[in-house]
Design a protein around this motif. Structure first.
Motif, PDB file in Angstrom:
ATOM      1  N   SER A  83       0.853  -1.175   0.000  1.00 31.25           N
ATOM      2  CA  SER A  83       0.000   0.000   0.000  1.00 31.25           C
ATOM      3  C   SER A  83       0.892   1.228   0.000  1.00 31.25           C
ATOM      4  O   SER A  83       1.677   1.428   0.920  1.00 31.25           O
ATOM      5  CB  SER A  83      -0.914   0.008   1.226  1.00 31.25           C
ATOM      6  OG  SER A  83      -1.616   1.239   1.313  1.00 31.25           O
ATOM      7  N   PHE A  84       0.779   2.053  -1.032  1.00 29.42           N
ATOM      8  CA  PHE A  84       1.604   3.246  -1.110  1.00 29.42           C
ATOM      9  C   PHE A  84       1.357   4.150   0.091  1.00 29.42           C
ATOM     10  O   PHE A  84       2.285   4.718   0.661  1.00 29.42           O
ATOM     11  CB  PHE A  84       1.306   4.006  -2.402  1.00 29.42           C
ATOM     12  CG  PHE A  84       2.148   5.230  -2.609  1.00 29.42           C
ATOM     13  CD1 PHE A  84       3.364   5.150  -3.250  1.00 29.42           C
ATOM     14  CD2 PHE A  84       1.720   6.470  -2.155  1.00 29.42           C
ATOM     15  CE1 PHE A  84       4.160   6.280  -3.435  1.00 29.42           C
ATOM     16  CE2 PHE A  84       2.495   7.603  -2.320  1.00 29.42           C
ATOM     17  CZ  PHE A  84       3.717   7.506  -2.971  1.00 29.42           C
ATOM     18  N   SER A  85       0.099   4.282   0.491  1.00 33.49           N
ATOM     19  CA  SER A  85      -0.246   5.193   1.583  1.00 33.49           C
ATOM     20  C   SER A  85       0.329   4.749   2.916  1.00 33.49           C
ATOM     21  O   SER A  85       0.387   5.526   3.863  1.00 33.49           O
ATOM     22  CB  SER A  85      -1.771   5.326   1.701  1.00 33.49           C
ATOM     23  OG  SER A  85      -2.361   4.073   1.979  1.00 33.49           O
ATOM     24  N   LYS A  86       0.782   3.483   3.003  1.00 29.72           N
ATOM     25  CA  LYS A  86       1.319   2.969   4.258  1.00 29.72           C
ATOM     26  C   LYS A  86       2.838   2.833   4.228  1.00 29.72           C
ATOM     27  O   LYS A  86       3.420   2.205   5.112  1.00 29.72           O
ATOM     28  CB  LYS A  86       0.684   1.620   4.582  1.00 29.72           C
ATOM     29  CG  LYS A  86      -0.823   1.718   4.828  1.00 29.72           C
ATOM     30  CD  LYS A  86      -1.433   0.354   5.114  1.00 29.72           C
ATOM     31  CE  LYS A  86      -2.932   0.468   5.327  1.00 29.72           C
ATOM     32  NZ  LYS A  86      -3.554  -0.853   5.582  1.00 29.72           N
ATOM     33  N   LEU A  87       3.477   3.417   3.225  1.00 27.50           N
ATOM     34  CA  LEU A  87       4.932   3.369   3.182  1.00 27.50           C
ATOM     35  C   LEU A  87       5.516   4.047   4.415  1.00 27.50           C
ATOM     36  O   LEU A  87       5.057   5.104   4.848  1.00 27.50           O
ATOM     37  CB  LEU A  87       5.452   4.080   1.924  1.00 27.50           C
ATOM     38  CG  LEU A  87       5.291   3.360   0.588  1.00 27.50           C
ATOM     39  CD1 LEU A  87       5.786   4.253  -0.533  1.00 27.50           C
ATOM     40  CD2 LEU A  87       6.045   2.040   0.581  1.00 27.50           C
ATOM     41  N   THR A  96       1.468  10.811  -0.040  1.00 24.13           N
ATOM     42  CA  THR A  96       0.131  11.363  -0.251  1.00 24.13           C
ATOM     43  C   THR A  96      -0.334  11.002  -1.656  1.00 24.13           C
ATOM     44  O   THR A  96       0.472  10.608  -2.509  1.00 24.13           O
ATOM     45  CB  THR A  96       0.102  12.889  -0.086  1.00 24.13           C
ATOM     46  OG1 THR A  96       1.055  13.479  -0.990  1.00 24.13           O
ATOM     47  CG2 THR A  96       0.426  13.297   1.336  1.00 24.13           C
ATOM     48  N   THR A  97      -1.627  11.150  -1.878  1.00 27.23           N
ATOM     49  CA  THR A  97      -2.223  10.785  -3.162  1.00 27.23           C
ATOM     50  C   THR A  97      -3.159  11.888  -3.645  1.00 27.23           C
ATOM     51  O   THR A  97      -3.950  12.412  -2.861  1.00 27.23           O
ATOM     52  CB  THR A  97      -3.013   9.468  -3.042  1.00 27.23           C
ATOM     53  OG1 THR A  97      -2.112   8.410  -2.688  1.00 27.23           O
ATOM     54  CG2 THR A  97      -3.696   9.116  -4.360  1.00 27.23           C
ATOM     55  N   GLU A  98      -3.042  12.219  -4.910  1.00 26.52           N
ATOM     56  CA  GLU A  98      -4.006  13.116  -5.557  1.00 26.52           C
ATOM     57  C   GLU A  98      -4.832  12.295  -6.534  1.00 26.52           C
ATOM     58  O   GLU A  98      -4.273  11.602  -7.393  1.00 26.52           O
ATOM     59  CB  GLU A  98      -3.288  14.241  -6.309  1.00 26.52           C
ATOM     60  CG  GLU A  98      -2.598  15.258  -5.416  1.00 26.52           C
ATOM     61  CD  GLU A  98      -1.969  16.377  -6.231  1.00 26.52           C
ATOM     62  OE1 GLU A  98      -2.302  16.489  -7.447  1.00 26.52           O
ATOM     63  OE2 GLU A  98      -1.145  17.122  -5.680  1.00 26.52           O
ATOM     64  N   ILE A  99      -6.145  12.347  -6.411  1.00 28.12           N
ATOM     65  CA  ILE A  99      -7.014  11.653  -7.362  1.00 28.12           C
ATOM     66  C   ILE A  99      -7.315  12.617  -8.506  1.00 28.12           C
ATOM     67  O   ILE A  99      -7.972  13.644  -8.322  1.00 28.12           O
ATOM     68  CB  ILE A  99      -8.300  11.158  -6.684  1.00 28.12           C
ATOM     69  CG1 ILE A  99      -7.950  10.122  -5.618  1.00 28.12           C
ATOM     70  CG2 ILE A  99      -9.247  10.556  -7.714  1.00 28.12           C
ATOM     71  CD1 ILE A  99      -9.133   9.508  -4.924  1.00 28.12           C
ATOM     72  N   VAL A 158     -10.036   8.964  -1.262  1.00 28.62           N
ATOM     73  CA  VAL A 158      -9.170  10.006  -0.719  1.00 28.62           C
ATOM     74  C   VAL A 158      -8.769   9.665   0.709  1.00 28.62           C
ATOM     75  O   VAL A 158      -7.635   9.899   1.138  1.00 28.62           O
ATOM     76  CB  VAL A 158      -9.877  11.374  -0.769  1.00 28.62           C
ATOM     77  CG1 VAL A 158      -9.045  12.439  -0.053  1.00 28.62           C
ATOM     78  CG2 VAL A 158     -10.146  11.784  -2.209  1.00 28.62           C
ATOM     79  N   LYS A 159      -9.719   9.074   1.455  1.00 28.64           N
ATOM     80  CA  LYS A 159      -9.515   8.841   2.879  1.00 28.64           C
ATOM     81  C   LYS A 159      -8.938   7.459   3.207  1.00 28.64           C
ATOM     82  O   LYS A 159      -8.477   7.225   4.318  1.00 28.64           O
ATOM     83  CB  LYS A 159     -10.840   9.003   3.628  1.00 28.64           C
ATOM     84  CG  LYS A 159     -11.458  10.394   3.487  1.00 28.64           C
ATOM     85  CD  LYS A 159     -12.833  10.429   4.122  1.00 28.64           C
ATOM     86  CE  LYS A 159     -13.497  11.791   3.941  1.00 28.64           C
ATOM     87  NZ  LYS A 159     -14.879  11.811   4.496  1.00 28.64           N
ATOM     88  N   ASN A 160      -8.999   6.527   2.245  1.00 29.46           N
ATOM     89  CA  ASN A 160      -8.603   5.148   2.535  1.00 29.46           C
ATOM     90  C   ASN A 160      -7.716   4.590   1.431  1.00 29.46           C
ATOM     91  O   ASN A 160      -7.775   5.044   0.288  1.00 29.46           O
ATOM     92  CB  ASN A 160      -9.844   4.246   2.630  1.00 29.46           C
ATOM     93  CG  ASN A 160     -10.837   4.725   3.655  1.00 29.46           C
ATOM     94  OD1 ASN A 160     -10.714   4.463   4.836  1.00 29.46           O
ATOM     95  ND2 ASN A 160     -11.865   5.454   3.199  1.00 29.46           N
ATOM     96  N   SER A 161      -6.914   3.586   1.783  1.00 29.00           N
ATOM     97  CA  SER A 161      -6.206   2.851   0.741  1.00 29.00           C
ATOM     98  C   SER A 161      -7.226   2.020  -0.033  1.00 29.00           C
ATOM     99  O   SER A 161      -8.261   1.623   0.526  1.00 29.00           O
ATOM    100  CB  SER A 161      -5.133   1.949   1.341  1.00 29.00           C
ATOM    101  OG  SER A 161      -5.689   0.759   1.867  1.00 29.00           O
ATOM    102  N   LEU A 162      -6.961   1.759  -1.288  1.00 29.39           N
ATOM    103  CA  LEU A 162      -7.906   1.022  -2.121  1.00 29.39           C
ATOM    104  C   LEU A 162      -8.204  -0.350  -1.535  1.00 29.39           C
ATOM    105  O   LEU A 162      -9.373  -0.745  -1.402  1.00 29.39           O
ATOM    106  CB  LEU A 162      -7.351   0.881  -3.541  1.00 29.39           C
ATOM    107  CG  LEU A 162      -8.180   0.014  -4.493  1.00 29.39           C
ATOM    108  CD1 LEU A 162      -9.569   0.616  -4.711  1.00 29.39           C
ATOM    109  CD2 LEU A 162      -7.456  -0.187  -5.818  1.00 29.39           C
ATOM    110  N   TYR A 163      -7.181  -1.094  -1.168  1.00 28.87           N
ATOM    111  CA  TYR A 163      -7.389  -2.457  -0.687  1.00 28.87           C
ATOM    112  C   TYR A 163      -8.142  -2.476   0.648  1.00 28.87           C
ATOM    113  O   TYR A 163      -8.996  -3.325   0.879  1.00 28.87           O
ATOM    114  CB  TYR A 163      -6.055  -3.190  -0.562  1.00 28.87           C
ATOM    115  CG  TYR A 163      -5.381  -3.443  -1.890  1.00 28.87           C
ATOM    116  CD1 TYR A 163      -6.131  -3.624  -3.051  1.00 28.87           C
ATOM    117  CD2 TYR A 163      -3.998  -3.507  -1.994  1.00 28.87           C
ATOM    118  CE1 TYR A 163      -5.522  -3.846  -4.270  1.00 28.87           C
ATOM    119  CE2 TYR A 163      -3.379  -3.735  -3.220  1.00 28.87           C
ATOM    120  CZ  TYR A 163      -4.151  -3.906  -4.353  1.00 28.87           C
ATOM    121  OH  TYR A 163      -3.555  -4.134  -5.558  1.00 28.87           O
ATOM    122  N   ASP A 164      -7.824  -1.527   1.535  1.00 23.59           N
ATOM    123  CA  ASP A 164      -8.557  -1.452   2.796  1.00 23.59           C
ATOM    124  C   ASP A 164     -10.031  -1.146   2.550  1.00 23.59           C
ATOM    125  O   ASP A 164     -10.917  -1.727   3.191  1.00 23.59           O
ATOM    126  CB  ASP A 164      -7.952  -0.384   3.707  1.00 23.59           C
ATOM    127  CG  ASP A 164      -6.652  -0.815   4.347  1.00 23.59           C
ATOM    128  OD1 ASP A 164      -6.307  -2.009   4.227  1.00 23.59           O
ATOM    129  OD2 ASP A 164      -5.975   0.037   4.951  1.00 23.59           O
TER     130      ASP A 164
END
Length: 239
Positions: A83-87, A96-99, A158-164
């Protein structure tokens, strides 16, 4: 005892300087003149040492600018889902991620085949720019079968990782997946998003993920610039 040439000794010192001080990417590096004066060596020795660092992709040289740091270790273990957001990164490089895009659409033939869909079955198309600190490092295009994940919302991603999100909202259980890597060049849009030159080298990564029933649920295409991206694959010897 093998005697090491002066340029190799200098190269080691410069490598340690970059790795231990963790100089941010794109920051100015020393000039040949500065290094020659600092370490009391000839310019030819400096040039040979800098060439070593360029080969290791620790620095690069730009016309009218000089040398700058290019090292930024973004490494993933592609033998496992990540998970990129959990690196785990320093605070100043927090992921961080921009959609950039979230929409339902009809997939092209290739995407439909990957997800085992009829071509008229809608998918979510999600485009995300991944950043470390304020530096964009990855561009991802993700396709998800819309029928399997009804009422998926942009703000949820925006608020969650995709897999979660898929696991909690849709009780998705991931089994495994496969990724294919191939060399490519940055196109015009990617260059604009990733702040790179058109034609810069990159890796394209196609990921297809499966649930416990062997059904594909995600197809992602990632553009990973060579400046930021490295990966390791364990090799085993057949007995």
């Amino acid at each position: 005892m093998i005697k090491r040439p002066k340029y190799a000794i200098l190269a080691d010192k410069l490598i340690k300087n970059i790795l231990e001080t963790q100089q941010p990417t794109n920051t100015r590096f020393f000039t040949e003149k500065e290094l020659a004066h600092k370490y009391s060596v000839s310019r030819s020795t400096v040039r040979a040492a800098l060439s070593e660092l360029e080969d290791l992709k620790l620095i690069a040289k730009a016309k009218n600018i000089g040398y700058y740091v290019t090292y930024e270790p973004v490494q993933y273990d592609y033998a496992h889902f990540y998970s990129f957001s959990k690196l785990d990164m320093p605070a100043e490089q927090a992921p961080t991620t921009e959609i950039l895009l979230f929409t339902q659409t009809i997939p092209n033939y290739y995407v439909a085949q990957m997800l085992h869909l009829a071509q008229d079955e809608p998918v979510y198309r999600v485009e995300r720019l991944r950043l470390l600190g304020h530096q964009p490092v990855l561009f991802e295009k993700t396709f998800l079968p819309a029928e399997r994940f009804p009422a998926l919302k942009r703000n949820e991603l925006v608020k969650n990782s995709l897999y979660d999100l898929l696991a909690t909202k849709y009780q998705l259980k991931i089994k495994d997946g496969a990724e294919e890597f191939f060399a490519s060049l940055i196109n015009e849009r990617e260059a604009d998003l990733l702040d790179l030159r058109v034609g810069s080298p990159c890796l394209k990564i196609q990921r297809l993920a499966y649930d416990i029933f062997e059904r594909p649920f995600e197809f992602t295409i990632t553009t990973a610039p060579s400046r930021y991206f490295a990966y390791k694959v364990p090799l085993t010897k057949d007995v």
